[in-house]
Write an enzyme that holds these catalytic residues in place. Structure first.
Site, PDB file in Angstrom:
ATOM      1  N   TYR A  35      -7.199   2.198   6.202  1.00  0.00           N
ATOM      2  CA  TYR A  35      -6.260   1.077   5.817  1.00  0.00           C
ATOM      3  C   TYR A  35      -6.228  -0.119   6.750  1.00  0.00           C
ATOM      4  CZ  TYR A  35      -2.775   3.950   8.248  1.00  0.00           C
ATOM      5  OH  TYR A  35      -2.126   4.767   9.019  1.00  0.00           O
ATOM      6  N   LYS A  88      10.937   2.921   3.014  1.00  0.00           N
ATOM      7  CA  LYS A  88      11.153   4.424   2.679  1.00  0.00           C
ATOM      8  C   LYS A  88      11.920   4.667   1.640  1.00  0.00           C
ATOM      9  CE  LYS A  88       9.786   6.800   5.484  1.00  0.00           C
ATOM     10  NZ  LYS A  88       9.731   7.282   6.777  1.00  0.00           N
ATOM     11  N   ASP A 110       1.333  10.615   3.574  1.00  0.00           N
ATOM     12  CA  ASP A 110       2.174  11.460   4.296  1.00  0.00           C
ATOM     13  C   ASP A 110       0.980  12.158   4.980  1.00  0.00           C
ATOM     14  OD1 ASP A 110       4.267  12.206   5.686  1.00  0.00           O
ATOM     15  OD2 ASP A 110       4.978  13.514   4.144  1.00  0.00           O
ATOM     16  N   CYS A 170      15.643  44.379  15.704  1.00  0.00           N
ATOM     17  CA  CYS A 170      15.886  45.626  16.473  1.00  0.00           C
ATOM     18  C   CYS A 170      17.288  46.172  16.771  1.00  0.00           C
ATOM     19  CB  CYS A 170      15.632  45.392  18.046  1.00  0.00           C
ATOM     20  SG  CYS A 170      16.376  44.077  19.183  1.00  0.00           S
ATOM     21  N   GLU A 176       0.859  -1.267   0.111  1.00  0.00           N
ATOM     22  CA  GLU A 176       0.098   0.135   0.003  1.00  0.00           C
ATOM     23  C   GLU A 176       0.903   1.287  -0.016  1.00  0.00           C
ATOM     24  OE1 GLU A 176      -2.673  -0.265   3.144  1.00  0.00           O
ATOM     25  OE2 GLU A 176      -2.664  -2.472   3.386  1.00  0.00           O
ATOM     26  N   LYS A 195       2.377   4.654   1.341  1.00  0.00           N
ATOM     27  CA  LYS A 195       2.313   5.287   2.490  1.00  0.00           C
ATOM     28  C   LYS A 195       1.800   6.756   2.603  1.00  0.00           C
ATOM     29  CE  LYS A 195       5.657   5.427   6.624  1.00  0.00           C
ATOM     30  NZ  LYS A 195       5.296   6.470   6.901  1.00  0.00           N
ATOM     31  N   CYS A 233      12.324  43.962  21.600  1.00  0.00           N
ATOM     32  CA  CYS A 233      12.581  43.241  20.103  1.00  0.00           C
ATOM     33  C   CYS A 233      11.054  43.007  19.617  1.00  0.00           C
ATOM     34  CB  CYS A 233      13.386  42.171  20.322  1.00  0.00           C
ATOM     35  SG  CYS A 233      13.754  41.111  18.637  1.00  0.00           S
ATOM     36  N   CYS A 280      18.969  37.204  20.767  1.00  0.00           N
ATOM     37  CA  CYS A 280      18.690  38.641  20.986  1.00  0.00           C
ATOM     38  C   CYS A 280      18.466  38.863  22.310  1.00  0.00           C
ATOM     39  CB  CYS A 280      17.814  39.284  20.015  1.00  0.00           C
ATOM     40  SG  CYS A 280      17.390  40.960  20.464  1.00  0.00           S
ATOM     41  N   CYS A 320      20.778  41.983  15.899  1.00  0.00           N
ATOM     42  CA  CYS A 320      19.571  41.349  15.870  1.00  0.00           C
ATOM     43  C   CYS A 320      18.897  41.990  14.350  1.00  0.00           C
ATOM     44  CB  CYS A 320      18.537  41.603  16.776  1.00  0.00           C
ATOM     45  SG  CYS A 320      16.950  41.367  16.901  1.00  0.00           S
TER      46      CYS A 320
END
Length: 667
Positions: A223, A310, A116, A407, A112, A114, A428, A422, A404
């Site tokens: 399933y 996979k 996601d 800021c 089957e 897979k 900020c 930061c 940063c």
């Protein structure tokens, strides 16, 4: 007359269920959209006039509208196992050899796709959808029944000759088309785009308004049939019959006589997967025979009769156009690679996270490098290498920013941490907004109507700069905001007023002292009667509190040494926010459970888990979060799972039911 109305309603429901089945399960519309809508409207009107004939599985409830503020945790009657993964055919051949050692007869497999998405378990009784629960940790998950009812692929009532009680397991997912539509709307509204269909589907299932879930147009594929008794001899038979009952079953599933046919199936979909209208990240293989599945059994984590193959992560080359930096709620800086758009694993990739300065240095990135990008786990794009042959001779190495980007404050980096942050937490912008979002969150002050987008608007309009500003907002200031109506504005005003009833420990968590989470806030509220007592405590006094270490103590002292924080606290006090213990809060009724530890598991029926834990504390006991040799009592409700088994294995833990716990308290 009443019988006639009832029959009319039942006939309309049956007809609409059949039309839904024809459209969503058979891909064959037997009625026009207009005719369907007219019949649905007729049913809605009848149900409105005759609420005595309410049915939670009526087709009219597909549109949603139910509000779920809390998703209760439900113990799975049958554990939802994870699958072992394989990444090449050698792994599959080893798996087959292990099967053959146990099984003498020939073995067939069902292959089957897979999907996601997010795993779901749905309970049916007498052909009706009763409850839907997320996978969670496999032992327990969140009940999201109202939201799942809005998904057209999930049947509310079943057809034909179905078993009386059973669970159907499956995957909730988003098609690429619907995911793109969601992001198009978000882009038009000036909102951040969602990263991928999988996380969007999972997040959609936990939205509070089921009508909003409906708008996301989620899909589902079922399933796996789960029950104490299986009515068929093979998994393949179960799939075919589940389709007759009304479930949407993957049309791409295939019965394979041997591993060679499995490999052909995998090779085909490895090449063709991006032509699918949804995302897959591999193939799931199951032994077909139910009897053989039973013989093979389970490991501690996975069924021995199933395996996930996979697909290898795809890798593409593209140009790095720039590196920008994002500031998180806590001040953490995340560098982001902006890429020349490229097609990767079926989606256009424009950005990839670089995580921190160390990753950039390890890669040796230069501006406008040609980089290799792949999707980790088929989801998150990441840079895995550089094509040095294409690097320009005059290109400059990328240097991490010193200040940063929001800021301008000079960034700090602690020696024991990989990230920069930061330190300007009070001014900020992303940190200021993040602090206010945290303050109104469900586990803190739980202020209805004040979501992230609204708070960002309020901040841009200079109406709020810290949590105390919420308490001086007026309705006339809210009404000019985008997408703000009279009712929405009033809900915010009412929610802010109601937050003054929230107990001290939650306010303490909400004001956002660094490192002070829910548990630490409870400990502090237990040991300090007022916010002033906490403010005046020394680091040495704070460390004496259970679970408070030097890092947390230092953070608390630093918070109360800041004049702006003190001003905010004083304002909150003046507005009536609970900054001291209420009457009977943390009151100790006895020391009968002193030095005793407790843990609660399963579905409790005589009291809530929160109330039970409070009883333990009021009698001098301590609640802990896991089964170990340090646990004295495990209190079990219905359908207790792994914690009960582990406690039984340890052998020294006393196991109580709810009534025995109450008896222990009363003694």
């Amino acid at each position: 007359m009443s019988d006639n109305i009832s029959q009319k309603i039942e006939d309309l429901r049956a007809e609409l269920h059949q039309h839904n089945y024809n459209y969503y399960q058979n891909d064959h519309a037997t009625i026009s959209d207009r005719e369907f809508d007219l019949k649905l409207k007729e049913l809605q009107d009848l149900e409105k006039e005759h609420p005595e004939f309410f049915d939670p599985n009526s087709p009219t409830l597909r549109v949603g509208g139910e509000i779920t503020k809390n998703f209760p945790t439900i113990q799975h009657q049958f554990r939802m196992y994870s699958l072992d993964n394989s990444y090449d055919f050698d792994d599959l051949e080893d798996w087959e050899k292990r099967i053959i050692k146990t099984i003498d007869d020939p073995v067939e497999f069902v292959a089957e796709l897979k999907y996601d998405g997010a795993s779901i378990s749905i309970f049916y009784e007498n052909g009706k959808l009763i409850q839907a629960v997320t996978r969670g940790d496999g032992f327990q998950g969140d009940e999201i029944t109202n939201n799942v009812r809005t998904i057209s692929d999930v049947p509310l009532t079943l057809k034909d000759d179905f078993p009386n009680q059973f669970f159907m397991r499956g995957e909730i997912y988003l098609t690429r088309k619907n995911f793109d539509k969601i992001n198009e709307r978000r882009e038009e509204e000036g909102l951040d785009l969602f990263m991928n269909p999988r996380n969007t589907a999972s997040g959609s299932l936990k939205m509070q308004d089921s009508a909003e879930v409906r708008k996301r147009r989620l899909s589902a594929v079922l399933y796996q049939f789960i029950s104490s008794e299986t009515p068929f001899e093979t998994h393949w038979e179960l799939l075919q019959n589940a389709k007759k009952w009304g479930f949407k079953i993957s049309n791409e599933a295939k019965l394979c006589k041997n591993l060679e046919e499995v490999k052909e199936f995998i090779n085909f979909w490895d090449e063709k997967r991006h032509e699918l209208p949804f995302e897959i990240d591999g193939i799931v293989l199951k032994v077909n025979s139910i009897k053989q599945q039973s013989q093979l059994g389970y490991t501690a984590k996975s069924p021995r009769w199933a395996m996930a193959y996979k697909f290898k992560a795809e890798k593409v080359e593209t140009e790095l156009q720039s590196v920008t930096y994002q500031v998180g709620r806590t001040g953490a800086i995340t560098p982001v690679a902006n890429l020349k758009p490229v097609l990767l694993a079926g989606t256009i990739v424009k950005r990839a996270s670089l995580h921190n300065e160390d990753i950039i240095k390890k890669l040796g990135l230069h501006d406008h490098d040609y980089v290799y990008v792949e999707k980790g786990g088929e989801i998150i794009p990441k840079i895995v290498g550089i094509n040095l042959e294409k690097r320009a001779s005059n290109s400059q190495e990328i240097e991490y920013i010193k200040n940063c980007p929001e800021c301008g404050t000079e960034l700090l980096k602690l020696e024991d941490q990989a990230i920069h942050f930061c330190p300007n937490d009070l001014h900020c912008p992303p940190q200021v907004v993040g602090r206010m979002i945290h303050y109104v969150s469900r586990k803190a002050l739980d202020i209805e109507g004040l979501g992230a987008e609204t708070i960002e608007q309020l901040y841009r309009e200079k109406l709020v700069e810290n949590p105390a500003d919420f308490y001086v907002l007026k309705k006339e200031q809210l009404l000019p905001l985008e997408r703000m109506a009279e009712k929405s504005a009033q809900n915010i005003i009412d929610g802010v007023e109601k937050s003054k009833e929230i107990p001290f420990e939650k306010v303490l968590f909400g004001i956002g002292i660094k490192h002070v989470g829910e548990t630490v806030a409870k400990k502090l509220a237990k040991n300090f009667n007022t916010i002033d007592d906490l403010k005046n405590a020394t680091a040495e006094e704070l460390i004496q509190v259970e679970d408070i270490g030097g890092k947390i103590a230092e953070s608390i002292v630093k918070f109360f040494n800041d004049s702006e924080n003190i001003l905010m606290i004083e304002r909150l006090k003046s507005y009536g926010v609970q900054l001291e213990k209420g009457e009977n809060t943390n009151e100790v009724l006895s020391n009968s459970l002193e030095n005793k530890t407790f843990l609660f598991t399963g579905k409790l029926s005589l009291f809530t888990r929160e109330a039970a834990e409070e009883m333990v504390e009021k009698h001098g006991g301590k609640n802990i979060s896991a089964v170990s040799k340090n646990l004295n009592y495990l209190v079990v409700g219905e359908k207790a799972g792994s914690k009960l088994k582990k406690a039984q294995d340890i052998g020294t833990i006393e196991i109580l039911d709810e009534q025995q716990f109450l008896n222990l308290i009363s003694e």
